[in-house]
Design a protein around this motif. Structure first.
Motif, PDB file in Angstrom:
ATOM      1  N   ASP A   1       0.851  -1.167   0.038  1.00 38.43           N
ATOM      2  CA  ASP A   1      -0.012  -0.035   0.044  1.00 38.43           C
ATOM      3  C   ASP A   1       0.995   1.329   0.097  1.00 38.43           C
ATOM      4  N   TYR A   2       0.240   2.351  -0.512  1.00 39.98           N
ATOM      5  CA  TYR A   2       0.926   3.435  -0.622  1.00 39.98           C
ATOM      6  C   TYR A   2       0.032   4.530  -0.268  1.00 39.98           C
ATOM      7  N   THR A   3       0.535   5.548   0.655  1.00 38.14           N
ATOM      8  CA  THR A   3      -0.232   6.629   1.239  1.00 38.14           C
ATOM      9  C   THR A   3       0.610   7.888   1.162  1.00 38.14           C
ATOM     10  N   ASP A   4      -0.046   8.995   0.630  1.00 36.22           N
ATOM     11  CA  ASP A   4       0.788  10.383   0.552  1.00 36.22           C
ATOM     12  C   ASP A   4       0.152  11.032   1.416  1.00 36.22           C
ATOM     13  N   PHE A   5       1.054  11.867   2.074  1.00 37.48           N
ATOM     14  CA  PHE A   5       0.554  12.912   3.055  1.00 37.48           C
ATOM     15  C   PHE A   5       0.684  14.317   2.647  1.00 37.48           C
ATOM     16  N   TYR A   6       0.348  15.237   3.375  1.00 35.74           N
ATOM     17  CA  TYR A   6       0.400  16.636   2.879  1.00 35.74           C
ATOM     18  C   TYR A   6       0.936  17.641   4.065  1.00 35.74           C
ATOM     19  N   VAL A   7       2.209  17.169   4.668  1.00 34.42           N
ATOM     20  CA  VAL A   7       2.880  17.693   5.733  1.00 34.42           C
ATOM     21  C   VAL A   7       3.620  18.964   5.549  1.00 34.42           C
ATOM     22  N   GLY A   8       4.008  19.115   4.256  1.00 31.20           N
ATOM     23  CA  GLY A   8       4.824  20.254   4.233  1.00 31.20           C
ATOM     24  C   GLY A   8       3.998  21.582   4.188  1.00 31.20           C
ATOM     25  N   ILE A   9       4.289  22.356   5.330  1.00 27.14           N
ATOM     26  CA  ILE A   9       2.997  23.579   5.368  1.00 27.14           C
ATOM     27  C   ILE A   9       3.281  24.456   4.621  1.00 27.14           C
ATOM     28  N   HIS A  10       4.526  25.082   4.134  1.00 36.85           N
ATOM     29  CA  HIS A  10       4.780  26.013   3.219  1.00 36.85           C
ATOM     30  C   HIS A  10       4.193  25.620   1.892  1.00 36.85           C
ATOM     31  N   HIS A  11       4.212  24.533   1.673  1.00 35.72           N
ATOM     32  CA  HIS A  11       3.602  24.159   0.334  1.00 35.72           C
ATOM     33  C   HIS A  11       2.177  24.233   0.331  1.00 35.72           C
ATOM     34  N   ALA A  12       1.726  23.633   1.631  1.00 37.82           N
ATOM     35  CA  ALA A  12       0.215  23.813   1.770  1.00 37.82           C
ATOM     36  C   ALA A  12      -0.343  25.330   1.636  1.00 37.82           C
ATOM     37  N   ASN A  13       0.282  26.157   2.305  1.00 35.88           N
ATOM     38  CA  ASN A  13       0.248  27.579   2.282  1.00 35.88           C
ATOM     39  C   ASN A  13       0.296  28.301   0.953  1.00 35.88           C
TER      40      ASN A  13
END
Length: 432
Positions: free
Chosen positions: A129-141
């Motif tokens: 299984d492969y799961t991708d997160f979104y923890v880079g806060i500057h990228h998210a901003n």
């Protein structure tokens, strides 16, 4: 958990493999695992040492490895090796370090080395299984600001490590080309979507987290135990078709914009090798909510981040034809993650989801606070509205056919030998 720094990390330790001493990625202090094949041989486990690969299968047959782990080193994937407990992994590392640094072992071990340049690298593990997160806060901003200028982060971002389940079957090892995908997109001026090749193909600078010891279905992983469930790290590029993504991501999130291809570097840099490069997680900005108790561990906050420098390079077809070197697009630290790796592992299993050895977790795009460290073209070109001007006069808003993206990373700490991850690279081919 505490991370052991021992004789394998000694900056004074050298190897009788001459190319390892001073090697930018693979000195004897690193010893990452991978799956490789030499001409005429089937895929097998190996260890990178300088410009060579040490064959773990042959080491096992020659009784050079600790008995409890010898059998796991004879597979054509790293899954069994990743499943080892921390004590067994540390014992294997100490043994490999010893035989590669003791001159008395050269005559025995040298015949088990292969020239890395003549070998083919394969996917490190059979990925369940492969799961991708979104923890880079500057990228998210940065991305959120393009769509919601006044409120770039959604309310849940600072409470929960955001992630989505990706497609394991389309993860490929570094070097395999990416075919430009086709899919639905809706141009701003169109009244209905169209189908065709993406015009907004992008890369994403990420770390890949390899799951080691798993957990049983229904059993959560406590934050204090999460570290022993991580076998190691690789570089990871989760390619994205931004025009597909903009059209399809509501209401259920990424789909065909992401599942066509993801690239992972072939070498797994172990958590044991990274012990000297652990640093404190940056404190949350004043006013941010504290993590819920199941995501909070004082020791993890003290040493749950890594002193890594991440880089992205671009080599266009014109640059390649001219014999030019790749141009660096960005460079920044891995500390730009709002959540630690232990926190994403704990959250993933907090509902009882079972993780298995060889599962892959992506951190999501890691971007620095400033433009010179942005981890995607979506950010660097402000959604394509401000194209990059390359040194040869070419411009890029998004990737073109023939472009090759190269990710690199290094770990540095005072008093220790720097280690690297090798490269994660792929070239873009035209749509079919």
């Amino acid at each position: 958990m505490r991370w052991l720094i021992d004789e394998t990390h000694d900056a004074a330790r050298t190897s009788w493999v001459a190319s390892a001493n001073g090697h930018p990625c693979f000195p004897v202090q690193n010893l990452p695992y991978g799956i490789y094949s030499f001409p005429g041989a089937a895929p097998r486990a190996g260890v990178a040492i300088g410009d060579s690969i040490l064959d773990l299968r042959d080491c096992a047959v020659a009784n050079l490895l600790p008995a409890p782990v010898s059998e796991t080193c004879q597979d054509d994937t790293l899954n069994a090796l990743m499943a080892l407990g921390t004590a067994d992994r540390a014992a294997l590392r100490r043994r490999l370090s010893a035989i590669l640094s003791d001159p008395a072992m050269e005559s025995i071990v040298a015949p088990l080395l292969h020239d890395a340049a003549a070998c083919t690298m394969h996917l490190p593990a059979r990925i369940g299984d492969y799961t991708d997160f979104y923890v880079g806060i500057h990228h998210a901003n940065n991305v959120g600001r393009q769509f919601r200028p006044d409120n770039p982060l959604l309310p849940n971002y600072k409470y929960v490590p955001i992630g989505y389940h990706g497609r394991a079957s389309s993860v490929r090892v570094s070097g395999e080309p990416v075919v430009r995908p086709s899919g639905q997109q809706k141009p701003a001026e169109a009244s209905a979507p169209i189908f065709g090749p993406t015009h907004r193909l992008d890369y994403e600078l990420e770390l890949g987290v390899w799951v080691g010891e798993g957990n049983r279905l229904g059993d959560p992983i406590a934050i204090g135990d999460a570290g022993r469930h991580i076998a190691g790290l690789s570089l990871f590029n989760d390619w994205s078709a931004r025009d597909f993504q903009a059209w399809e991501y509501q209401p259920l999130g990424p789909f065909l914009a992401k599942n066509f291809h993801s690239t992972v570097s072939p070498w797994v840099v172990t958590t044991e090798a990274l012990a000297p490069f652990r640093i404190a997680q940056p404190p949350r900005p004043e006013g941010d909510p504290a993590p819920l108790p199941y995501l909070w561990d004082t020791a993890d906050q003290a040493q749950g981040a890594f002193g890594l420098t991440l880089e992205v390079f671009l080599l266009t077809a014109a640059m390649r034809a001219a014999g030019a070197a790749p141009v660096r697009l960005s460079s920044g630290p891995a500390t730009s993650m709002y959540w630690t790796l232990a926190q994403i592992v704990t959250h993933h299993a907090s509902n009882g989801c079972d993780l298995t050895p060889g599962d892959l977790l992506g951190t999501g795009t890691i971007s620095a606070p400033t433009r010179d460290g942005f981890g995607s073209l979506l950010e660097l070109t402000t959604g394509g509205s401000d194209p990059l001007l390359l040194p040869n006069g070419e411009q890029r808003a998004f990737l073109e056919d023939g472009d090759e993206v190269i990710l690199r990373a290094s770990a540095d700490a005072d008093g220790f030998v720097s280690i690297g991850f090798g490269e994660c690279r792929a070239i873009i081919l035209p749509a079919r």
